[in-house]
Design a protein around this motif. Structure first.
Motif, PDB file in Angstrom:
ATOM      1  N   ALA A  73       0.897  -1.248   0.071  1.00 56.23           N
ATOM      2  CA  ALA A  73      -0.108   0.074  -0.016  1.00 56.23           C
ATOM      3  C   ALA A  73       0.951   1.344   0.092  1.00 56.23           C
ATOM      4  N   HIS A  88      -5.339  -5.273  -3.388  1.00 58.13           N
ATOM      5  CA  HIS A  88      -4.955  -3.925  -3.234  1.00 58.13           C
ATOM      6  C   HIS A  88      -5.756  -3.046  -4.358  1.00 58.13           C
ATOM      7  N   TYR A 128      -6.718  -2.188   0.820  1.00 55.77           N
ATOM      8  CA  TYR A 128      -6.727  -3.571   0.562  1.00 55.77           C
ATOM      9  C   TYR A 128      -7.923  -4.186   1.277  1.00 55.77           C
TER      10      TYR A 128
END
Length: 256
Positions: A204, A228, A217
């Motif tokens: 992320a 994600h 996510y």
């Protein structure tokens, strides 16, 4: 038989996938204990392709996910670094009129900037020698406001599940692969690459560094896999300078 290693040299990885292309889908179904169909469904729903859109499916392999995306009526480009995978996928899906197969290097995509409404990659980002550059390329080819969806093996947050999963990869997977795959050695690399891959918050963070916003996510199968998603921020220029090796830190993220 070819087995790549964690240096992930592009030609070596491509040749490995060329060798397993014919039985790749069958082996994946066996290794995932049937869960691969669920992961594909969730990923397709997260991409949410619509008629009239243009979607890039990277590391598309034999096009199983690409064909599912094409059912929406979107124009889908299935791209892969393995010419063997492309050949198998193009033959299997030659009846799908809005699905195109092409060879592509994810770190130097042969597409114009801002040319796709959505980009997705399933179980392929961890096989790319330079994920940071690949994310920058995905950002570049997306239209402003375009969607990125990444489905990848990840790290179960529960310690008990994590231990069981490591045992499965180390002890159970080799036996299953020996029965289902034409190149069992290749799948030992895949297990190694899963163990070596960073966890959900790190990926992320990489996406945010690439310029994506609304990054979040969703864990699937207790976090063995995570999907994600992010959106190209039209206010930020295209570009990514984060070194992958130095980015492996935990940061806060939006988790579903």
């Amino acid at each position: 038989m070819t087995k790549a290693d964690l240096s992930k040299q592009p030609e070596q990885v491509a040749h490995m996938f060329d060798e397993v292309s014919t039985h790749y889908d069958r082996t994946n179904a066996v290794m995932s204990v049937g869960n691969s169909w669920l992961w594909r469904i969730v990923t397709a729903r997260t991409v949410s392709p619509r008629e009239g859109e243009r979607v890039l499916d990277l590391a598309a392999g034999t096009g199983t996910s690409s064909a599912a995306l094409a059912k929406s009526g979107a124009e889908v480009v299935a791209a892969d670094f393995s010419r063997g995978m492309i050949a198998v996928g193009a033959e299997r899906n030659k009846h799908v009129p809005n699905l195109e197969f092409t060879w592509a290097d994810a770190t130097a995509l042969p597409f114009e900037a801002s040319s796709f409404d959505a980009v997705t990659i399933s179980f392929g980002l961890r096989n790319i020698v330079d994920p940071a550059t690949a994310l920058a390329e995905m950002y570049r080819v997306l239209k402003p406001g375009g969607r990125l969806v990444i489905c990848e093996f990840s790290t179960p947050p529960n310690r008990v599940v994590r231990s069981f999963y490591r045992f499965y990869l180390d002890k159970v997977t080799p036996s299953l692969v020996a029965l289902a795959s034409s190149n069992p050695a290749a799948y030992s690399y895949l297990s190694e690459s899963i163990i070596d891959w960073p966890d959900q918050p790190v990926l992320a963070a990489w996406m945010r560094e690439a310029g994506f916003n609304q990054v979040a996510y969703r864990n699937l199968t207790a976090g063995i896999v995570a999907v994600h998603r992010g959106v190209k921020d039209p206010a930020k220029p295209t570009g990514l300078t984060v070194p992958v090796a130095s980015a492996r830190i935990h940061t806060a993220t939006d988790a579903d």
